[in-house]
Write a protein that holds these residues in place. Structure first.
Motif, PDB file in Angstrom:
ATOM      1  N   MET A   1     -10.888  -7.939  -5.186  1.00 10.63           N
ATOM      2  CA  MET A   1      -9.627  -8.643  -4.913  1.00 10.63           C
ATOM      3  C   MET A   1      -9.830  -9.675  -3.808  1.00 10.63           C
ATOM      4  O   MET A   1     -10.499  -9.420  -2.813  1.00 10.63           O
ATOM      5  CB  MET A   1      -8.549  -7.635  -4.495  1.00 10.63           C
ATOM      6  CG  MET A   1      -7.251  -8.286  -4.041  1.00 10.63           C
ATOM      7  SD  MET A   1      -6.042  -7.071  -3.463  1.00 10.63           S
ATOM      8  CE  MET A   1      -4.864  -8.154  -2.681  1.00 10.63           C
ATOM      9  N   SER A   2      -9.244 -10.870  -3.956  1.00 10.60           N
ATOM     10  CA  SER A   2      -9.314 -11.890  -2.940  1.00 10.60           C
ATOM     11  C   SER A   2      -8.403 -11.525  -1.769  1.00 10.60           C
ATOM     12  O   SER A   2      -7.487 -10.710  -1.902  1.00 10.60           O
ATOM     13  CB  SER A   2      -8.895 -13.236  -3.520  1.00 10.60           C
ATOM     14  OG  SER A   2      -7.572 -13.170  -4.019  1.00 10.60           O
ATOM     15  N   GLN A   3      -8.643 -12.156  -0.614  1.00 12.32           N
ATOM     16  CA  GLN A   3      -7.851 -11.857   0.557  1.00 12.32           C
ATOM     17  C   GLN A   3      -6.419 -12.338   0.351  1.00 12.32           C
ATOM     18  O   GLN A   3      -6.191 -13.493  -0.011  1.00 12.32           O
ATOM     19  CB  GLN A   3      -8.455 -12.543   1.780  1.00 12.32           C
ATOM     20  CG  GLN A   3      -7.729 -12.220   3.078  1.00 12.32           C
ATOM     21  CD  GLN A   3      -8.496 -12.702   4.288  1.00 12.32           C
ATOM     22  OE1 GLN A   3      -9.720 -12.650   4.308  1.00 12.32           O
ATOM     23  NE2 GLN A   3      -7.780 -13.204   5.286  1.00 12.32           N
ATOM     24  N   PRO A   4      -5.424 -11.462   0.583  1.00 11.85           N
ATOM     25  CA  PRO A   4      -4.028 -11.861   0.347  1.00 11.85           C
ATOM     26  C   PRO A   4      -3.561 -12.872   1.379  1.00 11.85           C
ATOM     27  O   PRO A   4      -4.034 -12.893   2.520  1.00 11.85           O
ATOM     28  CB  PRO A   4      -3.266 -10.540   0.484  1.00 11.85           C
ATOM     29  CG  PRO A   4      -4.110  -9.712   1.413  1.00 11.85           C
ATOM     30  CD  PRO A   4      -5.530 -10.075   1.070  1.00 11.85           C
ATOM     31  N   LEU A   5      -2.617 -13.718   0.975  1.00 12.10           N
ATOM     32  CA  LEU A   5      -2.046 -14.699   1.890  1.00 12.10           C
ATOM     33  C   LEU A   5      -1.056 -14.048   2.848  1.00 12.10           C
ATOM     34  O   LEU A   5      -0.900 -14.474   3.989  1.00 12.10           O
ATOM     35  CB  LEU A   5      -1.354 -15.800   1.087  1.00 12.10           C
ATOM     36  CG  LEU A   5      -0.781 -16.983   1.862  1.00 12.10           C
ATOM     37  CD1 LEU A   5      -1.902 -17.736   2.583  1.00 12.10           C
ATOM     38  CD2 LEU A   5      -0.027 -17.916   0.925  1.00 12.10           C
ATOM     39  N   LEU A   6      -0.411 -12.990   2.385  1.00 11.77           N
ATOM     40  CA  LEU A   6       0.686 -12.364   3.118  1.00 11.77           C
ATOM     41  C   LEU A   6       0.451 -10.867   3.262  1.00 11.77           C
ATOM     42  O   LEU A   6       0.076 -10.196   2.301  1.00 11.77           O
ATOM     43  CB  LEU A   6       2.002 -12.618   2.376  1.00 11.77           C
ATOM     44  CG  LEU A   6       3.238 -11.815   2.796  1.00 11.77           C
ATOM     45  CD1 LEU A   6       3.653 -12.163   4.229  1.00 11.77           C
ATOM     46  CD2 LEU A   6       4.388 -12.082   1.826  1.00 11.77           C
ATOM     47  N   SER A   7       0.693 -10.354   4.460  1.00 12.52           N
ATOM     48  CA  SER A   7       0.665  -8.909   4.722  1.00 12.52           C
ATOM     49  C   SER A   7       2.055  -8.488   5.175  1.00 12.52           C
ATOM     50  O   SER A   7       2.571  -8.993   6.175  1.00 12.52           O
ATOM     51  CB  SER A   7      -0.353  -8.562   5.815  1.00 12.52           C
ATOM     52  OG  SER A   7      -1.660  -8.934   5.457  1.00 12.52           O
ATOM     53  N   ILE A   8       2.674  -7.569   4.441  1.00  9.88           N
ATOM     54  CA  ILE A   8       4.003  -7.080   4.781  1.00  9.88           C
ATOM     55  C   ILE A   8       3.860  -5.721   5.463  1.00  9.88           C
ATOM     56  O   ILE A   8       3.292  -4.792   4.894  1.00  9.88           O
ATOM     57  CB  ILE A   8       4.899  -6.962   3.538  1.00  9.88           C
ATOM     58  CG1 ILE A   8       5.012  -8.313   2.833  1.00  9.88           C
ATOM     59  CG2 ILE A   8       6.285  -6.444   3.918  1.00  9.88           C
ATOM     60  CD1 ILE A   8       5.777  -8.262   1.524  1.00  9.88           C
ATOM     61  N   ILE A   9       4.378  -5.617   6.673  1.00  8.19           N
ATOM     62  CA  ILE A   9       4.280  -4.398   7.477  1.00  8.19           C
ATOM     63  C   ILE A   9       5.581  -3.621   7.365  1.00  8.19           C
ATOM     64  O   ILE A   9       6.665  -4.151   7.631  1.00  8.19           O
ATOM     65  CB  ILE A   9       3.984  -4.751   8.947  1.00  8.19           C
ATOM     66  CG1 ILE A   9       2.594  -5.384   9.082  1.00  8.19           C
ATOM     67  CG2 ILE A   9       4.111  -3.522   9.843  1.00  8.19           C
ATOM     68  CD1 ILE A   9       2.324  -5.975  10.452  1.00  8.19           C
ATOM     69  N   VAL A  10       5.471  -2.358   6.967  1.00  8.31           N
ATOM     70  CA  VAL A  10       6.633  -1.472   6.844  1.00  8.31           C
ATOM     71  C   VAL A  10       6.375  -0.232   7.698  1.00  8.31           C
ATOM     72  O   VAL A  10       5.307   0.377   7.604  1.00  8.31           O
ATOM     73  CB  VAL A  10       6.865  -1.048   5.379  1.00  8.31           C
ATOM     74  CG1 VAL A  10       8.080  -0.127   5.269  1.00  8.31           C
ATOM     75  CG2 VAL A  10       7.039  -2.267   4.474  1.00  8.31           C
ATOM     76  N   ILE A  11       7.340   0.124   8.534  1.00  7.93           N
ATOM     77  CA  ILE A  11       7.213   1.289   9.404  1.00  7.93           C
ATOM     78  C   ILE A  11       8.230   2.342   8.957  1.00  7.93           C
ATOM     79  O   ILE A  11       9.402   2.028   8.735  1.00  7.93           O
ATOM     80  CB  ILE A  11       7.463   0.927  10.882  1.00  7.93           C
ATOM     81  CG1 ILE A  11       6.586  -0.251  11.304  1.00  7.93           C
ATOM     82  CG2 ILE A  11       7.225   2.147  11.769  1.00  7.93           C
ATOM     83  CD1 ILE A  11       5.094  -0.008  11.213  1.00  7.93           C
ATOM     84  N   ALA A  12       7.776   3.587   8.837  1.00  9.79           N
ATOM     85  CA  ALA A  12       8.657   4.659   8.359  1.00  9.79           C
ATOM     86  C   ALA A  12       8.514   5.898   9.232  1.00  9.79           C
ATOM     87  O   ALA A  12       7.443   6.182   9.771  1.00  9.79           O
ATOM     88  CB  ALA A  12       8.331   5.004   6.910  1.00  9.79           C
ATOM     89  N   TYR A  13       9.614   6.626   9.337  1.00 10.16           N
ATOM     90  CA  TYR A  13       9.615   7.904  10.044  1.00 10.16           C
ATOM     91  C   TYR A  13      10.749   8.761   9.490  1.00 10.16           C
ATOM     92  O   TYR A  13      11.918   8.352   9.532  1.00 10.16           O
ATOM     93  CB  TYR A  13       9.802   7.712  11.551  1.00 10.16           C
ATOM     94  CG  TYR A  13       9.993   9.017  12.308  1.00 10.16           C
ATOM     95  CD1 TYR A  13       8.918   9.874  12.550  1.00 10.16           C
ATOM     96  CD2 TYR A  13      11.260   9.410  12.746  1.00 10.16           C
ATOM     97  CE1 TYR A  13       9.098  11.070  13.216  1.00 10.16           C
ATOM     98  CE2 TYR A  13      11.447  10.606  13.417  1.00 10.16           C
ATOM     99  CZ  TYR A  13      10.366  11.428  13.653  1.00 10.16           C
ATOM    100  OH  TYR A  13      10.543  12.617  14.307  1.00 10.16           O
ATOM    101  N   ASP A  14      10.411   9.895   8.928  1.00  9.76           N
ATOM    102  CA  ASP A  14      11.395  10.882   8.472  1.00  9.76           C
ATOM    103  C   ASP A  14      12.386  10.286   7.473  1.00  9.76           C
ATOM    104  O   ASP A  14      13.592  10.494   7.581  1.00  9.76           O
ATOM    105  CB  ASP A  14      12.141  11.464   9.684  1.00  9.76           C
ATOM    106  CG  ASP A  14      12.907  12.737   9.333  1.00  9.76           C
ATOM    107  OD1 ASP A  14      12.475  13.456   8.412  1.00  9.76           O
ATOM    108  OD2 ASP A  14      13.948  13.003   9.978  1.00  9.76           O
ATOM    109  N   MET A  15      11.873   9.547   6.501  1.00  5.96           N
ATOM    110  CA  MET A  15      12.727   8.931   5.481  1.00  5.96           C
ATOM    111  C   MET A  15      11.954   8.782   4.166  1.00  5.96           C
ATOM    112  O   MET A  15      11.844   7.687   3.622  1.00  5.96           O
ATOM    113  CB  MET A  15      13.213   7.549   5.960  1.00  5.96           C
ATOM    114  CG  MET A  15      12.077   6.622   6.375  1.00  5.96           C
ATOM    115  SD  MET A  15      12.601   4.923   6.766  1.00  5.96           S
ATOM    116  CE  MET A  15      13.305   5.110   8.379  1.00  5.96           C
ATOM    117  N   PRO A  16      11.409   9.855   3.614  1.00  3.28           N
ATOM    118  CA  PRO A  16      10.518   9.711   2.450  1.00  3.28           C
ATOM    119  C   PRO A  16      11.180   9.070   1.240  1.00  3.28           C
ATOM    120  O   PRO A  16      10.567   8.230   0.574  1.00  3.28           O
ATOM    121  CB  PRO A  16      10.070  11.148   2.168  1.00  3.28           C
ATOM    122  CG  PRO A  16      11.080  12.023   2.833  1.00  3.28           C
ATOM    123  CD  PRO A  16      11.542  11.259   4.040  1.00  3.28           C
TER     124      PRO A  16
END
Length: 326
Positions: A1-16
């Motif tokens: 896979m080529s390097q993506p242009l965009l990285s989306i960061i998602v943070i989660a805690y106690d919410m499966p």
């Protein structure tokens, strides 16, 4: 896979459940006009008694990377910075609250904004699922089971813009897109700008990060090399999960006061929403018309008020253009 242009960061805690919905809404099977190689999603989950199902994440179509961390504190700031250290994209998306689902055009239009302007900062308006803001969910008898029924009724995975039909505006930005935003819970900007504003300030050590989200948004909006793009026809939709400021608890006012005090101390001045003029980008589906109408009505009122006071509606935009920002 080529390097993506965009990285989306998602943070989660106690919410499966909620976080999995968020990931589904970020997958290329749901997002329109984009492919797997265009972007990656980095999920950092702070360990709790209810962790996510790693196998369910692995089964999602797309480029998802999952990290389960043991955090010593109660703020997501360290997790954000860890995720940023893992990001491969030239641009990043920040979703500090992993309980926010998005509409199907978000990634496509974020990428389009950067094709138009390398300094684009893409803002996605925020909403709460349900008829009322979720900090009043007990008063109105709203619960997770009712929310799940609403999501099932609209078949959201195949009809993402129907999320507008079962939502209300976030109280942080109640006047719509022609007023200054207090915060943005789905924000896109260049990795360089995020680095230059100090990333996530880990001194924001209150539960949920306190007012960290407001600090990041103001610093990004006021950065001399950002131009705001508003996705008027897209949205991020908060799911009920017992969040620090989106729950109906007796101590909420005290929590907000402590957050405001810390924000003022760390910014070095009282907080105010940045008055930067956004470029409107993207289509507006019929389901979002009522919110656009509300925004226009409130925007006209604001324009008249500013004119009567001889005030610049977008004073911070003028300061940025003239090299005088703080």
């Amino acid at each position: 896979m080529s390097q993506p242009l965009l990285s989306i960061i998602v943070i989660a805690y106690d919410m499966p459940r909620q976080a999995l919905n968020t990931l589904i809404s970020l997958s290329p099977a749901y997002q329109q006009g984009v492919g797997t190689d265009d972007y990656e999603v980095i999920l950092v989950e702070n360990r709790s008694k209810r962790n996510m199902d790693a196998e369910a994440i692995a089964r999602l179509p797309g480029n998802f990377r999952y990290f389960l961390r043991d955090e010593p504190g109660v703020s997501p700031a360290a997790a954000i910075n860890f995720a940023f250290s893992q990001a491969q994209g030239r641009y990043i998306g920040l979703m500090i609250d992993g309980a926010r689902m998005v509409t199907p055009g978000v990634v496509h239009y974020a990428l389009m904004a950067w094709r138009m302007a390398d300094d684009a900062m893409v803002v996605v308006p925020g909403y709460h699922l349900g008829e009322n803001e979720q900090q009043f969910h007990l008063t109105h008898g709203y619960c997770e089971e009712q929310e799940q029924r609403l999501l099932d009724e609209i078949d959201w995975q195949n009809n993402g813009y129907a999320l507008f039909d079962i939502s209300c505006l976030s109280g942080a930005n109640p006047n719509g897109i022609f007023h200054p935003f207090m915060e943005c819970n789905c924000l896109f900007l260049s990795a360089d700008v995020f680095r230059e504003i100090g990333q996530a300030d880990e001194r924001f050590d209150l539960p949920g990060g306190g007012a960290l989200n407001l600090c990041i948004y103001r610093k990004a909006a006021m950065h001399p090399r950002t131009r705001a793009f508003m996705l008027a026809g897209e949205g991020s939709f908060h799911q009920l999960h017992g969040g620090v400021t989106t729950s109906e608890v007796e101590t909420r006012d005290a929590i907000l006061r402590s957050q405001s005090e810390q924000l003022t101390a760390l910014l070095g001045q009282p907080y105010r929403s940045p008055t930067v003029e956004p470029v409107l980008l993207g289509r507006v589906p019929p389901q979002a018309f009522r919110y656009l109408k509300h925004s226009v009505e409130r925007g006209i009122h604001r324009a008249q008020r500013c004119a009567a006071r001889n005030e610049n509606m977008y004073a911070d935009q003028w300061l940025k253009q003239n090299g005088n920002v703080s």
